[in-house]
Enzyme design. Sequence first.
Site, short mmCIF file in Angstrom:
data_model
loop_
_atom_site.label_atom_id
_atom_site.label_comp_id
_atom_site.label_asym_id
_atom_site.label_seq_id
_atom_site.Cartn_x
_atom_site.Cartn_y
_atom_site.Cartn_z
N LYS A 11 0.77 -1.13 -0.05
CA LYS A 11 -0.18 -0.08 0.21
C LYS A 11 0.83 1.26 -0.09
O LYS A 11 2.36 1.17 0.25
CB LYS A 11 -0.91 0.17 1.12
CG LYS A 11 -2.09 -1.15 1.32
CD LYS A 11 -2.73 -0.97 2.44
CE LYS A 11 -4.10 -1.86 2.48
NZ LYS A 11 -4.86 -1.84 3.80
N TYR A 51 -12.62 -1.94 -3.16
CA TYR A 51 -13.08 -2.39 -1.52
C TYR A 51 -14.52 -2.18 -1.37
O TYR A 51 -14.96 -1.97 -0.46
CB TYR A 51 -12.62 -1.06 -0.82
CG TYR A 51 -10.99 -1.24 -0.48
CD1 TYR A 51 -10.75 -2.54 0.37
CD2 TYR A 51 -9.99 -0.58 -0.78
CE1 TYR A 51 -9.40 -2.73 0.66
CE2 TYR A 51 -8.69 -0.99 -0.19
CZ TYR A 51 -8.37 -1.93 0.76
OH TYR A 51 -7.14 -2.10 1.01
N PHE A 59 -15.29 4.05 7.60
CA PHE A 59 -13.91 4.35 6.92
C PHE A 59 -13.71 4.30 5.46
O PHE A 59 -12.49 4.53 4.95
CB PHE A 59 -12.85 3.53 7.71
CG PHE A 59 -12.93 1.99 7.55
CD1 PHE A 59 -12.54 1.20 6.37
CD2 PHE A 59 -13.60 1.26 8.60
CE1 PHE A 59 -12.66 -0.05 6.35
CE2 PHE A 59 -13.81 -0.26 8.50
CZ PHE A 59 -13.41 -0.84 7.25
N ARG A 87 -1.96 -14.10 4.87
CA ARG A 87 -2.60 -13.54 6.10
C ARG A 87 -1.71 -13.58 7.41
O ARG A 87 -1.56 -12.70 7.96
CB ARG A 87 -4.11 -13.83 6.17
CG ARG A 87 -4.86 -13.55 5.10
CD ARG A 87 -5.54 -12.55 4.88
NE ARG A 87 -5.83 -11.65 6.02
CZ ARG A 87 -6.53 -10.52 6.12
NH1 ARG A 87 -6.91 -9.79 4.92
NH2 ARG A 87 -6.87 -10.10 7.28
N THR A 93 -5.03 -6.86 11.09
CA THR A 93 -5.30 -5.55 10.55
C THR A 93 -5.03 -4.47 11.38
O THR A 93 -4.41 -3.37 10.78
CB THR A 93 -6.85 -5.50 10.35
OG1 THR A 93 -7.32 -6.43 9.74
CG2 THR A 93 -7.24 -4.05 9.61
N ARG A 104 2.96 -6.20 9.51
CA ARG A 104 2.24 -4.93 10.05
C ARG A 104 2.75 -4.54 11.21
O ARG A 104 2.86 -3.46 11.79
CB ARG A 104 0.84 -5.36 10.14
CG ARG A 104 0.04 -5.16 8.72
CD ARG A 104 -1.34 -5.60 8.88
NE ARG A 104 -2.03 -5.25 7.54
CZ ARG A 104 -3.39 -5.64 7.45
NH1 ARG A 104 -3.92 -6.81 7.81
NH2 ARG A 104 -4.07 -5.26 6.22
N ASN A 114 -1.76 0.47 6.91
CA ASN A 114 -1.13 -0.75 7.61
C ASN A 114 -0.31 -1.46 6.44
O ASN A 114 -0.34 -2.68 6.62
CB ASN A 114 -2.40 -1.54 8.28
CG ASN A 114 -3.51 -1.96 7.36
OD1 ASN A 114 -3.48 -1.68 6.05
ND2 ASN A 114 -4.46 -2.53 7.70
N HIS A 117 -2.15 -5.35 1.76
CA HIS A 117 -3.84 -5.95 1.69
C HIS A 117 -3.19 -7.38 1.31
O HIS A 117 -2.44 -7.52 0.38
CB HIS A 117 -4.56 -5.27 0.51
CG HIS A 117 -5.55 -6.17 0.18
ND1 HIS A 117 -6.67 -5.93 0.77
CD2 HIS A 117 -5.73 -6.88 -0.93
CE1 HIS A 117 -7.73 -7.12 0.19
NE2 HIS A 117 -6.89 -7.37 -0.87
N GLU A 128 -10.15 -10.83 -6.66
CA GLU A 128 -9.11 -9.71 -6.72
C GLU A 128 -8.06 -9.97 -7.58
O GLU A 128 -7.56 -8.89 -8.21
CB GLU A 128 -8.58 -9.66 -5.27
CG GLU A 128 -9.69 -8.95 -4.31
CD GLU A 128 -9.12 -8.93 -2.80
OE1 GLU A 128 -7.99 -9.53 -2.47
OE2 GLU A 128 -10.11 -8.50 -1.75
O1 CDP Z 1 -6.88 -5.55 5.32
P1 CDP Z 1 -7.79 -6.49 6.19
O2 CDP Z 1 -8.29 -7.49 5.44
O3 CDP Z 1 -6.93 -6.95 7.32
O4 CDP Z 1 -8.85 -5.63 7.22
P2 CDP Z 1 -10.39 -5.31 6.36
O5 CDP Z 1 -11.31 -5.40 7.72
O6 CDP Z 1 -10.61 -5.94 5.40
O7 CDP Z 1 -10.10 -3.87 6.13
C1 CDP Z 1 -9.72 -3.22 4.87
C2 CDP Z 1 -8.97 -2.13 5.11
O8 CDP Z 1 -9.61 -0.93 5.50
C3 CDP Z 1 -7.79 -2.51 6.27
O9 CDP Z 1 -6.21 -3.03 6.00
C4 CDP Z 1 -7.44 -0.95 6.71
O10 CDP Z 1 -6.69 -0.30 5.90
C5 CDP Z 1 -8.87 -0.24 6.58
N1 CDP Z 1 -9.44 -0.07 8.00
C6 CDP Z 1 -9.63 1.21 8.56
O11 CDP Z 1 -8.97 2.11 8.03
N2 CDP Z 1 -10.28 1.26 9.76
C7 CDP Z 1 -10.67 0.16 10.54
N3 CDP Z 1 -11.29 0.37 11.50
C8 CDP Z 1 -10.60 -1.16 9.59
C9 CDP Z 1 -10.03 -1.07 8.38
MG MG Z 2 -9.90 -7.64 4.06
#
Ligand code: CDP
Ligand code: MG
Length: 137
Positions: A11, A51, A59, A87, A93, A104, A114, A117, A128
């Site tokens: 990212k 997304y 967010f 993962r 996350t 991370r 973070n 992805h 994807e």
């Molecule tokens: O990326 P990951 O699959 O671990 O997390 P997700 O729950 O699918 O969320 C996608 C992305 O949204 C995260 O990687 C964060 O960059 C962002 N996010 C955020 O900005 N604030 C949150 N409370 C949760 C997610």
């Molecule tokens: Mg995700």
Amino acid sequence: MAYEHTLSIIKPDATSRNLIGKIIQLFEGNGLSISACKMLTLTQEQGKEFYIEHKERPFYDDLVSYISSEPVLVQVLSGEDAIAKNRQIMGATNPADAEAGTIRALYAESIDRNSVHGSDSTQSAKREINFFFPDFT
Ligand code: CDP
Ligand code: MG
């Protein structure tokens, strides 16, 4: 164990801090191979579509702006259990919850910056990969 493909994105917070090499080293060092790779800056429209599953989340708008703000490196990572393995290598996350040694934990600045992805299921990996590499087989 199954041989799988998964989509990874390095990212903007990571590309802008010259962390591409260090992050790829963690993928390759943990048994994943790069099967496809390109660098691009997403349009806002691409960010929204990528997304889309988070459309209703508070967010979402910030996430779309962020992912479209600077160049990203998108890759197909391949190997045994590649989806879950990626993962694991990424970590949680929220970097505050990420296990020591994960990308991370090592590099993320915050939950919204973070560094990486990774696809979270067989179905999302398929969608994807096709999103960025429609000719990938
Ligand atoms: O990326 P990951 O699959 O671990 O997390 P997700 O729950 O699918 O969320 C996608 C992305 O949204 C995260 O990687 C964060 O960059 C962002 N996010 C955020 O900005 N604030 C949150 N409370 C949760 C997610
Ligand atoms: Mg995700």
